[in-house]
Enzyme design. Sequence first.
Site, PDB file in Angstrom:
ATOM      1  N   ASP A 169       0.848  -1.559   0.035  1.00  0.00           N
ATOM      2  CA  ASP A 169       0.299   0.402  -0.120  1.00  0.00           C
ATOM      3  C   ASP A 169       0.954   1.051  -0.090  1.00  0.00           C
ATOM      4  OD1 ASP A 169      -2.395   1.174  -0.349  1.00  0.00           O
ATOM      5  OD2 ASP A 169      -3.234   0.263   1.433  1.00  0.00           O
ATOM      6  N   ASP A 191     -10.756   2.210  -3.379  1.00  0.00           N
ATOM      7  CA  ASP A 191     -10.901   2.164  -2.158  1.00  0.00           C
ATOM      8  C   ASP A 191     -12.836   2.020  -1.871  1.00  0.00           C
ATOM      9  OD1 ASP A 191      -8.575   1.747  -0.532  1.00  0.00           O
ATOM     10  OD2 ASP A 191      -8.622   3.317   0.417  1.00  0.00           O
TER      11      ASP A 191
HETATM   12  C1  GLA Z   1      -5.507   1.343   2.419  1.00  0.00           C
HETATM   13  C2  GLA Z   1      -6.357   0.860   1.720  1.00  0.00           C
HETATM   14  C3  GLA Z   1      -7.538   0.118   2.285  1.00  0.00           C
HETATM   15  C4  GLA Z   1      -6.707  -0.781   3.092  1.00  0.00           C
HETATM   16  C5  GLA Z   1      -6.411   0.679   3.549  1.00  0.00           C
HETATM   17  C6  GLA Z   1      -5.783   0.175   5.240  1.00  0.00           C
HETATM   18  O1  GLA Z   1      -6.824   2.462   2.590  1.00  0.00           O
HETATM   19  O2  GLA Z   1      -6.276   1.032   0.031  1.00  0.00           O
HETATM   20  O3  GLA Z   1      -7.303  -1.239   1.318  1.00  0.00           O
HETATM   21  O4  GLA Z   1      -5.268  -1.447   3.249  1.00  0.00           O
HETATM   22  O5  GLA Z   1      -5.387   1.435   3.630  1.00  0.00           O
HETATM   23  O6  GLA Z   1      -5.233   0.981   6.329  1.00  0.00           O
END
Ligand code: GLA
Length: 748
Positions: free
Chosen positions: A483, A555
Amino acid sequence: MPKHLLHTAAITAAVVLSAVLPTASAQETIHYSPATHVFRIDTPAVTYALGVNAQGDLQAIYWGAPIAPADPVPMPARHAEVASFDGPTTVTPFEYPGWGSVDYTEPALKITFPDGNRDLVLHYLSHTIAADNLKITMKDISRDVFVDLIYTVDPATGVIGRSSVITNRTKEPLTIEQAASATWNLPHGSDYTLRYLTGRWAGEDHLQTQKIAPGTTVLESRRGSTGHQNNPWFAIERGATPNPDEDSGEVWFGALAWSGNWRITVEKNQVEDIRVTGGYNPFDFAYPLAPGATLATPAFYAGYSGHGIGEASRILHRFELTQILPQKPAPRPRPVIYNSWEATEFAVDEPGQTALAEKAASIGVERFVMDDGWFGARNSDHAGLGDWYVNPQKFPHGLKPLIDKVHALHMDFGLWVEPEMVNPDSDLYRAHPDWVLNFTGRPRTQARNQLVLNLARPDVRAYVFGFLDKLLTENDIAFLKWDYNRNWAEPGWPALGPDSNQQKTVYVQYIRNLYSILAELRAKHPAVEIESCSGGGGRVDLGILGLTDEVWPSDNTDPFDRLSIQDGFSYAYSPGVMMAWVTDSPGWLNQRTTSLAYRFLSSMQGSLGVGANLNHWTDADFATAKDLIAAYKSVRETVQHGSLYRLISPRGFGETGGSENSATESVSPDRTQAVLFTFLHSSTMGYPYPQVYLKGLDPAKQYRIISIYGTLAKDTPETASGAYWMHHGLTPDLTGDFKAAAFKFEVR
Ligand code: GLA
């Protein structure tokens, strides 16, 4: 004048020679004609030609549908001067223009020399051809600045990759202020339409369509990474209507393989010629080159479709699967994953994850992924990033018991990491406050309570590689969700001293180190697969896809919103890399209520995952999920690696007359299987769902239709020819709100 031109000084502006290729065999992809100084790239799908004009400039000649090897491809003369304001060099379609002489269009390369000279005129020097690769070396007319133009050709798709390597062979340092990978010149013509993708967090991949008018459209990221706002992809169609025609029309398209600051300009000059220039974003850019040093630019890939934008997407998908992805040319199908992020957020621990793993295994999940919260003092997004040790309260015996349990349930184990970031509230930051991007004495602007580690620094690179290598060595981890949850601010690199030009190399060096860490990890741990995530789709490009196996497009997991995000995504990227989770209803973002089946069918258009809180599911939910996951496995090769047809596009909802409904079809490479997904937004006025006409089937073969979910109009035959399904079509029985149906077609 370059040596090879001495004996051909007779090539004048008025002389037009044909590029008949006397020595080239028909199978060769790249030919050079010494008689005419024309290079040709010939693939079944594309011909591309460029040449050296009488002045020694490298000039674009042709790019488009394949033409016969024997057809003449004349080396055009430079345009004549029509006015003192529009001299020949202002309108010549240079293949890779240096900024110098008289040229007001976007340069591919701009250099400042220490004596104050900023004039750069690149002429052809030499070339080499090796199999499907061409290297053309250019040199400034007086200074020892050399530029290698690298061309790679994929004959199967006709996609050409272009990049450049700039070498300083002068005795003084110089500074590169602008360096593109390529300039693509389109055939002269009018009525061109540009398409590109824009978005934001939770709203990625909106397809934009605009007529190309005189002037410049700038697509870019100044955010340090690829970004949600623009994606480094373009498509240009000739003669397009406001709504793109999926199946007809000529389309030139391209994608830049770079995950840092990038820019693509689409420019229509004063004689209405269009050129596309892309590479490093020149904004705040500098790259000092010492004597003997080089700078390489990323690859800028481009292709051509004579059959509309649908075919353009399929060409890119195929190119990504066979030429870009780490598992090229035949990537393994993506496993069905479970991820607990939306269910538990940071509240992960061994009993909770174990309980979810048991439930996930019962519905056919193949990979269990633990998301954020497992490390350091990470109980919220305020602390812990950077401290990559297992949290002893949540996992008192380390990760092993959970991983063993996951394996016992016949799943493999994946883990979330965010290696490039640090919370100020972390041991790492307390020990190394100088490791983040910053300008001395200036604020360090936080986003999501975190700062960006300067991965360009060798010590930061060593730390990041070290902890990841250790994690993968000590634990049986099959998958990393990598990420990256903010963009850059104050991108200084104070350790390099006050020379701002040196500090600006961070834009290149950071991404190089990111790529080299990924490459080194993959080499050392070849079984590990990696997902690129950046708060959803903030780092999706052909550069990162060369080192990762899949991406998280957004997301936003609302299944209706996802239909248009996935539609936009599919213009540039293969459904085979598009991870899509089934999450809870009502969804957290829009509070929209949808059925579990609708959510599943939306996610089954890509690489299926489940991200719902399984602790809240009923027996009926488990049964639905189990059935649909089994059905997905029977079509996933087709969905992930087949040919995608966008039958009814959700694009333009409320804007350009697009539909609220959506239907996609994927056809297996051998055309023995197809899968159809159809989605209804809301029935209105009693109208039936639109008739759906399939595409890409073998017209002569008999296909049996099998329901994955949902029913069809009563008179639908069980078996009919490909021609029937394509021309007579079918009507899914969909009424109500947020309804979906899916069918597979199999050759009997
Ligand atoms: C980001 C990712 C999510 C999740 C969060 C965790 O927003 O896109 O899918 O993994 O971080 O903090």
